[in-house]
Scaffold this active site. Sequence first.
Site, PDB file in Angstrom:
ATOM      1  CE1 TYR A 268       1.598  50.829 -21.593  1.00  0.00           C
ATOM      2  CE2 TYR A 268       1.573  48.597 -22.469  1.00  0.00           C
ATOM      3  CZ  TYR A 268       1.869  49.475 -21.445  1.00  0.00           C
ATOM      4  OH  TYR A 268       2.415  49.004 -20.270  1.00  0.00           O
TER       5      TYR A 268
ATOM      6  CE  LYS B 171       5.318  50.683 -20.619  1.00  0.00           C
ATOM      7  NZ  LYS B 171       6.110  51.160 -19.464  1.00  0.00           N
TER       8      LYS B 171
END
Length: 241
Positions: free
Chosen positions: A146, A150
């Site tokens: 993740y 990002k």
Amino acid sequence: MIVIGSNSEVAQAFVEKALSSGEKFEKIFLLTSHRETTEKFARHIDVKYIQTSEVIELDLMKESNFQELENVQSHLLFCAAGFLGKGTEEGLYDIHNTRRIIDINYAHLVPLITYFAKKMETARRGTIIGLSSVAGDRGRQSNFIYGSAKAGFTAYLSGLRNYLNDKKVHVMTVKPGFMKTKMTEGLPLNPALTASPAEAAAHIYNAYRKQKNIVYVLPVWRYIMAVIRNIPELIFKKLKL
């Protein structure tokens, strides 16, 4: 206004903050993968604010059909699309989980925002607000898939801001830190480091009005991440973060 990820509590709180502050929009385009839930929100703002909106189905697990978006245009884009997925312990070797995280947070999102950025560049006006994450500031073992998506999104917004600056289009990067939302439900979040959607929306809206570039919703996260970024790698790789 164009809202990507309009089922997000933060996105909806931002829309309401803008409308309650006197912002006027010819139409609000609500892009979502959850039509039924978003249509309830559309009816809510119609009744409460007399605001016209249009719900458009959008699945970021698939390539966008830009022909269907030809008539979608605005001087303000708010992107709250995101997918946390499973943490490293449960999801590292789950390829479907990895693909979903990357597609929703970066791979299929970037072309979509770029499509609207071109429209703003042509009009020579506009603001793009993208919600990234403090997780992208440094890869940590607990959620680095993740975080890597990002991190890519943060870099994209930085480059887009640089490119569009002299074209009268502003790009704002938001790094919320912990937020009490559906996406973080069940996680052991420290209340002192966690913002509600309404608190986040108010902070983001004020930053938007001031044309800020990089915004940490709770200022404490700027200092926390500065410390984490500057831990020497020899030490950092041994930490359980």
